[in-house]
Design a protein around this motif. Structure first.
Motif, PDB file in Angstrom:
ATOM      1  N   CYS A  56       0.824  -1.211   0.000  1.00  0.00           N
ATOM      2  CA  CYS A  56       0.000   0.000   0.000  1.00  0.00           C
ATOM      3  C   CYS A  56       0.858   1.260   0.000  1.00  0.00           C
ATOM      4  CB  CYS A  56      -0.859   0.034   1.263  1.00  0.00           C
ATOM      5  SG  CYS A  56      -1.848  -1.412   1.536  1.00  0.00           S
ATOM      6  N   ARG A  57       0.183   2.367  -0.186  1.00  0.00           N
ATOM      7  CA  ARG A  57       0.802   3.684   0.002  1.00  0.00           C
ATOM      8  C   ARG A  57       0.666   4.053   1.472  1.00  0.00           C
ATOM      9  NH1 ARG A  57      -2.116   6.274  -5.217  1.00  0.00           N
ATOM     10  NH2 ARG A  57      -0.779   5.235  -6.725  1.00  0.00           N
ATOM     11  N   PRO A  58       1.565   4.875   1.995  1.00  0.00           N
ATOM     12  CA  PRO A  58       1.488   5.242   3.421  1.00  0.00           C
ATOM     13  C   PRO A  58       0.155   5.833   3.853  1.00  0.00           C
ATOM     14  CG  PRO A  58       3.604   5.894   2.518  1.00  0.00           C
ATOM     15  CD  PRO A  58       2.770   5.397   1.356  1.00  0.00           C
ATOM     16  N   CYS A  61      -2.329   3.245   5.235  1.00  0.00           N
ATOM     17  CA  CYS A  61      -1.929   2.392   6.360  1.00  0.00           C
ATOM     18  C   CYS A  61      -1.885   3.191   7.660  1.00  0.00           C
ATOM     19  CB  CYS A  61      -0.553   1.775   6.091  1.00  0.00           C
ATOM     20  SG  CYS A  61      -0.504   0.731   4.622  1.00  0.00           S
ATOM     21  N   GLU A  80       9.038  -5.148   1.115  1.00  0.00           N
ATOM     22  CA  GLU A  80       8.150  -4.075   1.551  1.00  0.00           C
ATOM     23  C   GLU A  80       8.895  -3.191   2.533  1.00  0.00           C
ATOM     24  OE1 GLU A  80       4.886  -6.204   3.490  1.00  0.00           O
ATOM     25  OE2 GLU A  80       5.554  -5.456   5.417  1.00  0.00           O
ATOM     26  N   TYR A 109       3.199   8.293   8.292  1.00  0.00           N
ATOM     27  CA  TYR A 109       4.469   7.588   8.131  1.00  0.00           C
ATOM     28  C   TYR A 109       5.693   8.467   8.370  1.00  0.00           C
ATOM     29  CZ  TYR A 109       8.277   5.148   5.804  1.00  0.00           C
ATOM     30  OH  TYR A 109       9.477   4.577   5.509  1.00  0.00           O
ATOM     31  N   LEU A 135       3.908  -1.460   3.371  1.00  0.00           N
ATOM     32  CA  LEU A 135       4.193  -0.299   2.529  1.00  0.00           C
ATOM     33  C   LEU A 135       5.012  -0.720   1.310  1.00  0.00           C
ATOM     34  CD1 LEU A 135       5.196   2.243   5.315  1.00  0.00           C
ATOM     35  CD2 LEU A 135       3.006   2.095   4.119  1.00  0.00           C
ATOM     36  N   GLU A 141       4.088  -1.057  -6.027  1.00  0.00           N
ATOM     37  CA  GLU A 141       2.747  -1.322  -5.501  1.00  0.00           C
ATOM     38  C   GLU A 141       2.086  -2.542  -6.135  1.00  0.00           C
ATOM     39  OE1 GLU A 141       0.644   2.346  -5.879  1.00  0.00           O
ATOM     40  OE2 GLU A 141       2.024   3.368  -4.542  1.00  0.00           O
TER      41      GLU A 141
END
Length: 155
Positions: A56-58, A61, A80, A109, A135, A141
């Motif tokens: 995922c992108r920060p 998350c 990751e 993040y 991440l 991604e």
């Protein structure tokens, strides 16, 4: 927090029998072919969660921490970034959920640092170690990740 390669697992035998046992299991590769989901090893004292996902992108998350369990996160495939920060530096967003053993934090993040973890490496997270797993490393991604999260009950 500990970060290392599985071939160095014996160095960490002094961290407790649960961690030692967990690292031996990871090193054996016995769990690598297990399907996604929760798998009992020693009841609720030690169990594995096998995860398969795209990172995922920060912004998608959250930092999390646990009170009852130590996490050993080990990648089987892919790479990751796992965000890391001491819990004392973060703001609680969701109070401790005893059933799920998780606290979620509102901080983004950039308030922590990131470690890159690749296949054959592991990270150990203690209750004071907030972590943001899943991440994308280097913008990858679309990379398929398979990871084992061992949950080791605190004594």
């Amino acid at each position: 927090m500990v970060l290392d390669r599985l071939e160095n697992y014996k160095i960490y035998s002094g961290l407790g029998s649960g961690i030692e046992h967990g690292l031996e299991i990871l090193r054996s590769g016995k769990l690598n072919s297990f399907s996604a989901g929760k798998h009992a090893i020693d009841g609720e004292k030690l169990y594995a969660i096998i995860q398969e996902y795209n990172p995922c992108r920060p912004a998608e998350c959250k930092f999390e921490s646990h009170r009852k369990y130590i996490d050993i996160q080990c990648l089987i495939t892919g790479s990751e970034v796992i965000g890391y920060c001491g819990i004392s530096k973060l703001k609680i967003e969701t109070a401790y959920d005893e059933e799920k053993d998780v606290i979620l934090y509102s901080d983004k993040y950039e308030h922590g640092c990131g470690i890159i973890i690749s296949a054959g490496e592991f990270a150990v997270f203690y209750p004071d170690d907030a972590h943001m797993p899943m991440l994308a490393a280097n913008g990858q991604e679309n990379e398929k990740i398979k990871k084992i999260v061992l949950k080791i009950r605190m004594q």
